[in-house]
Design a protein around this motif. Sequence first.
Motif, mmCIF file in Angstrom:
data_model
loop_
_atom_site.group_PDB
_atom_site.id
_atom_site.type_symbol
_atom_site.label_atom_id
_atom_site.label_comp_id
_atom_site.label_asym_id
_atom_site.label_seq_id
_atom_site.Cartn_x
_atom_site.Cartn_y
_atom_site.Cartn_z
ATOM 1 N N GLY A 77 0.807 -1.230 0.000
ATOM 2 C CA GLY A 77 0.000 0.000 0.000
ATOM 3 C C GLY A 77 0.833 1.271 0.000
ATOM 4 N N ASP A 78 2.159 1.134 -0.165
ATOM 5 C CA ASP A 78 3.025 2.317 -0.274
ATOM 6 C C ASP A 78 2.886 2.868 -1.691
ATOM 7 O OD1 ASP A 78 5.141 4.095 -0.621
ATOM 8 O OD2 ASP A 78 6.597 2.859 0.472
ATOM 9 N N PRO A 79 2.512 4.157 -1.829
ATOM 10 C CA PRO A 79 2.365 4.708 -3.183
ATOM 11 C C PRO A 79 3.668 4.697 -3.973
ATOM 12 C CG PRO A 79 2.056 6.426 -1.500
ATOM 13 C CD PRO A 79 2.141 5.115 -0.777
ATOM 14 N N GLY A 80 4.806 4.526 -3.266
ATOM 15 C CA GLY A 80 6.098 4.489 -3.940
ATOM 16 C C GLY A 80 6.409 3.146 -4.577
ATOM 17 N N ASN A 81 5.672 2.108 -4.229
ATOM 18 C CA ASN A 81 5.917 0.804 -4.852
ATOM 19 C C ASN A 81 5.571 0.860 -6.342
ATOM 20 O OD1 ASN A 81 4.973 -0.881 -1.851
ATOM 21 N ND2 ASN A 81 6.997 -0.920 -2.783
ATOM 22 N N LYS A 117 -3.314 3.705 -35.769
ATOM 23 C CA LYS A 117 -4.018 4.431 -34.696
ATOM 24 C C LYS A 117 -4.096 3.596 -33.426
ATOM 25 C CE LYS A 117 -6.782 7.395 -37.582
ATOM 26 N NZ LYS A 117 -8.058 7.718 -38.175
ATOM 27 N N VAL A 118 -4.221 4.271 -32.299
ATOM 28 C CA VAL A 118 -4.322 3.563 -31.017
ATOM 29 C C VAL A 118 -5.676 2.854 -30.956
ATOM 30 C CG1 VAL A 118 -4.394 3.825 -28.510
ATOM 31 C CG2 VAL A 118 -2.840 5.249 -29.864
ATOM 32 N N ALA A 119 -5.629 1.531 -30.793
ATOM 33 C CA ALA A 119 -6.882 0.762 -30.690
ATOM 34 C C ALA A 119 -7.299 0.613 -29.222
ATOM 35 C CB ALA A 119 -6.699 -0.608 -31.331
ATOM 36 N N THR A 120 -6.338 0.312 -28.359
ATOM 37 C CA THR A 120 -6.616 0.225 -26.925
ATOM 38 C C THR A 120 -5.442 0.848 -26.174
ATOM 39 O OG1 THR A 120 -5.509 -1.916 -26.657
ATOM 40 C CG2 THR A 120 -7.874 -1.979 -27.143
ATOM 41 N N CYS A 121 -5.741 1.404 -25.018
ATOM 42 C CA CYS A 121 -4.664 2.036 -24.244
ATOM 43 C C CYS A 121 -5.008 2.002 -22.766
ATOM 44 C CB CYS A 121 -4.501 3.487 -24.700
ATOM 45 S SG CYS A 121 -3.182 4.375 -23.849
ATOM 46 N N SER A 122 -4.022 1.732 -21.933
ATOM 47 C CA SER A 122 -4.216 1.780 -20.490
ATOM 48 C C SER A 122 -2.967 2.408 -19.859
ATOM 49 C CB SER A 122 -4.466 0.367 -19.947
ATOM 50 O OG SER A 122 -4.813 0.436 -18.582
ATOM 51 N N ILE A 123 -3.204 3.223 -18.836
ATOM 52 C CA ILE A 123 -2.102 3.989 -18.237
ATOM 53 C C ILE A 123 -2.168 3.907 -16.707
ATOM 54 C CG2 ILE A 123 -1.156 6.332 -17.923
ATOM 55 C CD1 ILE A 123 -2.507 7.030 -20.659
ATOM 56 N N GLY A 124 -1.034 3.635 -16.074
ATOM 57 C CA GLY A 124 -0.951 3.694 -14.607
ATOM 58 C C GLY A 124 0.146 4.669 -14.193
ATOM 59 N N LEU A 125 -0.044 5.329 -13.054
ATOM 60 C CA LEU A 125 0.946 6.296 -12.571
ATOM 61 C C LEU A 125 1.389 5.928 -11.154
ATOM 62 C CD1 LEU A 125 -0.846 9.611 -13.678
ATOM 63 C CD2 LEU A 125 0.981 8.412 -14.902
ATOM 64 N N THR A 126 2.690 6.020 -10.889
ATOM 65 C CA THR A 126 3.269 5.660 -9.586
ATOM 66 C C THR A 126 3.741 6.892 -8.816
ATOM 67 O OG1 THR A 126 4.079 3.518 -10.409
ATOM 68 C CG2 THR A 126 5.210 4.418 -8.489
ATOM 69 N N ASN A 127 3.402 6.917 -7.527
ATOM 70 C CA ASN A 127 3.961 7.853 -6.539
ATOM 71 C C ASN A 127 3.633 9.318 -6.791
ATOM 72 O OD1 ASN A 127 5.108 7.908 -4.046
ATOM 73 N ND2 ASN A 127 7.231 7.959 -4.752
ATOM 74 N N ALA A 132 -2.768 5.895 1.413
ATOM 75 C CA ALA A 132 -1.405 5.436 1.687
ATOM 76 C C ALA A 132 -1.454 4.375 2.790
ATOM 77 C CB ALA A 132 -0.532 6.616 2.101
ATOM 78 N N TYR A 133 -0.986 3.193 2.484
ATOM 79 C CA TYR A 133 -0.967 2.034 3.389
ATOM 80 C C TYR A 133 -2.368 1.543 3.778
ATOM 81 C CZ TYR A 133 3.980 3.034 3.561
ATOM 82 O OH TYR A 133 5.288 3.263 3.190
ATOM 83 N N ALA A 179 0.341 10.368 -5.931
ATOM 84 C CA ALA A 179 -0.878 10.526 -5.135
ATOM 85 C C ALA A 179 -0.732 9.561 -3.959
ATOM 86 C CB ALA A 179 -2.113 10.188 -5.952
ATOM 87 N N GLU A 180 -1.729 9.518 -3.096
ATOM 88 C CA GLU A 180 -1.666 8.587 -1.951
ATOM 89 C C GLU A 180 -1.822 7.140 -2.387
ATOM 90 O OE1 GLU A 180 -3.849 9.304 1.520
ATOM 91 O OE2 GLU A 180 -2.420 10.873 2.061
ATOM 92 N N THR A 181 -2.380 6.949 -3.578
ATOM 93 C CA THR A 181 -2.533 5.601 -4.136
ATOM 94 C C THR A 181 -1.967 5.603 -5.556
ATOM 95 O OG1 THR A 181 -4.657 6.111 -5.159
ATOM 96 C CG2 THR A 181 -4.724 5.265 -2.889
ATOM 97 N N PRO A 182 -1.711 4.406 -6.091
ATOM 98 C CA PRO A 182 -1.394 4.373 -7.524
ATOM 99 C C PRO A 182 -2.621 4.855 -8.290
ATOM 100 C CG PRO A 182 -1.831 2.165 -6.695
ATOM 101 C CD PRO A 182 -1.787 3.075 -5.504
ATOM 102 N N LEU A 183 -2.390 5.405 -9.495
ATOM 103 C CA LEU A 183 -3.511 5.987 -10.246
ATOM 104 C C LEU A 183 -3.704 5.269 -11.578
ATOM 105 C CD1 LEU A 183 -2.647 9.777 -9.746
ATOM 106 C CD2 LEU A 183 -4.432 8.457 -8.550
ATOM 107 N N TRP A 184 -4.954 5.055 -11.940
ATOM 108 C CA TRP A 184 -5.291 4.563 -13.275
ATOM 109 C C TRP A 184 -5.811 5.768 -14.055
ATOM 110 C CZ3 TRP A 184 -10.346 2.264 -15.286
ATOM 111 C CH2 TRP A 184 -10.141 1.651 -16.533
ATOM 112 N N ALA A 185 -5.106 6.178 -15.097
ATOM 113 C CA ALA A 185 -5.439 7.410 -15.828
ATOM 114 C C ALA A 185 -6.400 7.087 -16.972
ATOM 115 C CB ALA A 185 -4.157 8.081 -16.315
ATOM 116 N N GLU A 186 -7.631 6.841 -16.600
ATOM 117 C CA GLU A 186 -8.631 6.361 -17.561
ATOM 118 C C GLU A 186 -8.949 7.423 -18.615
ATOM 119 O OE1 GLU A 186 -12.218 5.205 -15.551
ATOM 120 O OE2 GLU A 186 -12.904 3.995 -17.235
ATOM 121 N N GLU A 187 -9.136 8.652 -18.183
ATOM 122 C CA GLU A 187 -9.526 9.728 -19.102
ATOM 123 C C GLU A 187 -8.402 9.977 -20.126
ATOM 124 O OE1 GLU A 187 -12.369 11.059 -19.555
ATOM 125 O OE2 GLU A 187 -11.676 12.527 -21.024
#
Length: 288
Positions: free
Chosen positions: A119-123, A208-218, A156-157, A220-228
Amino acid sequence: MIPGSFSYHRPTSIQEAVGLLTKLGDDGRALAGGHSLIPMMKLRLASPANLVDLAGIADLKGIRSDGDDIVIGAMTTQHDLIGSDLLGTKIPILRETSLQVADPQVRYVGTLGGNVANGDPGNDMPAVMLCLGATYHVTGKGGERRIAAREFYQGAYFTALEAGDVLTAVRIPVPLAGHGSAYEKLKRKIGDYATAAAAVVLTMSGGKVATCSIGLTNVAETPLWAEEAAKILTGSTLDAATVKKAVAAAEAITAPASDARGPAHYRTNMAGVMLTRALARAKSKARG
Ligand SMILES: Cc1cc2nc3c(=O)[nH]c(=O)nc-3n(C[C@H](O)[C@H](O)[C@H](O)COP(=O)(O)OP(=O)(O)OC[C@H]3O[C@@H](n4cnc5c(N)ncnc54)[C@H](O)[C@@H]3O)c2cc1C
């Protein structure tokens, strides 16, 4: 610093571990590789009276295919992930990310389960799991349940794990053949946690991009899924104007702390830079 005193338990089955952790409640803590928990105990930021070591449970180890998914046991180490040809072929972003976790010494004992359960956002692994649409297998006093990684992280945690729960495995749907992926991480030195990092998995069709998924680390307090941001990119050629718009959407959901890695606005900005680089690299690897 020296940790507080504790009793050590070494169960040999998942049921035994769940039974112990349930009985011990707040006085017990699962121990995996110990490379997040033991440093916290040494700093007296955690003082569990009992450690329930999961290392003796053979069922928690290994990497296997299961239909369209790959299932990785919670006690599989980052070193095992790097050495897996199955993962190298089917989900190469896991090898790439593992190589950026800490250093070889930590990776020899640090586990995938510990990395995602901590649960560490830095992981690094949690954002990759959000990006891949992974599911966590959890066994607790009520039996087994499955929790989507995208619903697991609460602060966080703070995670969806309850007292007595053992995370037993991580289930990952194999990305489509021909996909491209990248994990871009800014760190101050080898072995450091991310100032900001971005995971991208995408497929291309007709340029062209057919599918795309994005995650961001550290960032925010949690990992982020950048859906938009991923939605904005879908259907585009990843032209500069669209990437800029998507990066702005990703940056908008960040809320990093200002710390030794830099002020908040810098870390947000670096998340955008990491995302831009990850998109370009993922595209260069994708077929179609
Ligand atoms: C010098 C150093 C540098 C590092 N750099 C990075 C880095 O760059 N990126 C990164 O991602 N990590 C980094 N780490 C952390 C490292 O990856 C840890 O190994 C990892 O975060 C936790 O895995 P572990 O197996 O060691 O878990 P542990 O430390 O044993 O456990 C961590 C937490 O998860 C819980 N837990 C563990 N397994 C389970 C389970 N199966 N079910 C339920 N709860 C469980 C424990 O109770 C504990 O609360 C670094 C560590 C060190 C010491």
